[in-house]
Design a protein around this motif. Sequence first.
Motif, PDB file in Angstrom:
ATOM      1  N   ASP A 104      25.887  95.593  82.117  1.00  0.00           N
ATOM      2  CA  ASP A 104      24.935  94.590  82.598  1.00  0.00           C
ATOM      3  C   ASP A 104      23.604  94.671  81.855  1.00  0.00           C
ATOM      4  O   ASP A 104      22.892  93.661  81.730  1.00  0.00           O
ATOM      5  CB  ASP A 104      24.687  94.773  84.096  1.00  0.00           C
ATOM      6  N   SER A 105      23.256  95.855  81.355  1.00  0.00           N
ATOM      7  CA  SER A 105      21.951  96.044  80.699  1.00  0.00           C
ATOM      8  C   SER A 105      21.912  95.517  79.271  1.00  0.00           C
ATOM      9  O   SER A 105      20.835  95.454  78.669  1.00  0.00           O
ATOM     10  CB  SER A 105      21.589  97.527  80.687  1.00  0.00           C
ATOM     11  N   ILE A 106      23.052  95.153  78.705  1.00  0.00           N
ATOM     12  CA  ILE A 106      23.093  94.706  77.310  1.00  0.00           C
ATOM     13  C   ILE A 106      22.562  93.282  77.222  1.00  0.00           C
ATOM     14  O   ILE A 106      23.206  92.324  77.664  1.00  0.00           O
ATOM     15  CB  ILE A 106      24.524  94.792  76.746  1.00  0.00           C
ATOM     16  N   GLU A 107      21.377  93.140  76.653  1.00  0.00           N
ATOM     17  CA  GLU A 107      20.738  91.840  76.491  1.00  0.00           C
ATOM     18  C   GLU A 107      21.119  91.260  75.137  1.00  0.00           C
ATOM     19  O   GLU A 107      21.113  91.963  74.120  1.00  0.00           O
ATOM     20  CB  GLU A 107      19.222  91.978  76.599  1.00  0.00           C
ATOM     21  N   LEU A 108      21.418  89.966  75.104  1.00  0.00           N
ATOM     22  CA  LEU A 108      21.938  89.321  73.910  1.00  0.00           C
ATOM     23  C   LEU A 108      20.968  88.285  73.363  1.00  0.00           C
ATOM     24  O   LEU A 108      20.200  87.674  74.108  1.00  0.00           O
ATOM     25  CB  LEU A 108      23.262  88.629  74.215  1.00  0.00           C
ATOM     26  N   PRO A 109      21.042  88.026  72.053  1.00  0.00           N
ATOM     27  CA  PRO A 109      20.319  86.882  71.503  1.00  0.00           C
ATOM     28  C   PRO A 109      20.838  85.571  72.092  1.00  0.00           C
ATOM     29  O   PRO A 109      21.980  85.510  72.579  1.00  0.00           O
ATOM     30  CB  PRO A 109      20.636  86.973  69.998  1.00  0.00           C
ATOM     31  N   PRO A 110      20.039  84.522  72.056  1.00  0.00           N
ATOM     32  CA  PRO A 110      20.469  83.236  72.610  1.00  0.00           C
ATOM     33  C   PRO A 110      21.777  82.745  71.992  1.00  0.00           C
ATOM     34  O   PRO A 110      21.967  82.814  70.772  1.00  0.00           O
ATOM     35  CB  PRO A 110      19.314  82.296  72.259  1.00  0.00           C
ATOM     36  N   GLY A 111      22.667  82.262  72.836  1.00  0.00           N
ATOM     37  CA  GLY A 111      23.920  81.696  72.367  1.00  0.00           C
ATOM     38  C   GLY A 111      25.055  82.690  72.227  1.00  0.00           C
ATOM     39  O   GLY A 111      26.206  82.283  72.044  1.00  0.00           O
ATOM     40  N   TRP A 112      24.772  83.988  72.282  1.00  0.00           N
ATOM     41  CA  TRP A 112      25.821  84.988  72.209  1.00  0.00           C
ATOM     42  C   TRP A 112      26.504  85.126  73.571  1.00  0.00           C
ATOM     43  O   TRP A 112      25.967  84.705  74.600  1.00  0.00           O
ATOM     44  CB  TRP A 112      25.250  86.342  71.808  1.00  0.00           C
ATOM     45  N   SER A 113      27.678  85.756  73.581  1.00  0.00           N
ATOM     46  CA  SER A 113      28.387  86.028  74.827  1.00  0.00           C
ATOM     47  C   SER A 113      28.868  87.473  74.827  1.00  0.00           C
ATOM     48  O   SER A 113      28.972  88.111  73.776  1.00  0.00           O
ATOM     49  CB  SER A 113      29.575  85.080  74.990  1.00  0.00           C
ATOM     50  N   LYS A 114      29.148  87.985  76.010  1.00  0.00           N
ATOM     51  CA  LYS A 114      29.654  89.352  76.111  1.00  0.00           C
ATOM     52  C   LYS A 114      30.768  89.418  77.145  1.00  0.00           C
ATOM     53  O   LYS A 114      30.788  88.661  78.119  1.00  0.00           O
ATOM     54  CB  LYS A 114      28.537  90.339  76.454  1.00  0.00           C
ATOM     55  N   TYR A 115      31.694  90.333  76.894  1.00  0.00           N
ATOM     56  CA  TYR A 115      32.845  90.526  77.762  1.00  0.00           C
ATOM     57  C   TYR A 115      33.118  92.015  77.913  1.00  0.00           C
ATOM     58  O   TYR A 115      32.924  92.795  76.979  1.00  0.00           O
ATOM     59  CB  TYR A 115      34.114  89.886  77.168  1.00  0.00           C
ATOM     60  N   LEU A 116      33.598  92.370  79.062  1.00  0.00           N
ATOM     61  CA  LEU A 116      34.222  93.672  79.240  1.00  0.00           C
ATOM     62  C   LEU A 116      35.651  93.574  78.724  1.00  0.00           C
ATOM     63  O   LEU A 116      36.413  92.685  79.140  1.00  0.00           O
ATOM     64  CB  LEU A 116      34.223  94.062  80.714  1.00  0.00           C
TER      65      LEU A 116
END
Length: 247
Positions: free
Chosen positions: A21-33
């Motif tokens: 949850d703490s991983i902040e991304l640049p705009p437009g990026w996505s993250k998945y477990l």
Amino acid sequence: MKVCVLFLTHQSNASIIDHFDSIELPPGWSKYLLVDENSCAVSEFGDRSVVGFCHESLVKVGYHPISGTLIPGSAHFPVIEFAYTRKVDFVWAIEFDVQWTASWLDFFNEFDDYADFLATRVRRYETDANWCWWDSLKPPPGATIEWNHPNASLASFNPIYRLSAAAVCALRKRFLLGWSGHCEVTIPTLLEQDGLVVADMGGVSGFTPNAQRDRIYTFETMQWRPEFSLQDVPTFEPNLLYHPVKH
């Protein structure tokens, strides 16, 4: 560009979920477990974006793990398959026990789109000839290795790495043709042989761009063993990667 961050885990607990949850991304990026379903259930991560994988399904696609499980050495297969099917421009893979001691947003902004493969501790055979995984790299049955293996081979340390779309396609083609081996020798070696750019994201290797040289990590902070613990985190130096930080 379409960029995705995959957070790989085979465990589920509150500190791992907080880390994701703490991983902040640049705009437009996505993250998945990216969750190993042989070890824990997708449902354990609540309403977060979760993708499950298992050894058996990847074997059916045509990948060739080096053992009966994806660990050791084959945890890159679900990363490649995800990035290929989702048509991403770049994919970051981060194991759950990697710690960055500053803002993840600042970390991602450190890197341009030059390299097809970014990892840590990139090196040639002659600088680490006793490493145990060199000979794991095998060609498909009936084929031969097209270069002077192992002397032309590269290795890398892959608890965190980035692949371009071109690298994903090149590796997937090789692996489905039957190439196999530990990911820390297959990925850098095959990509260099395919003419793609392999780079070190920090450290002091000959593969490190000048802007990242002697930064991002040290050999003492990015290692296989000994382990760090979460209690060690307050003592870590800022703006460095650490591994393995066990939860």
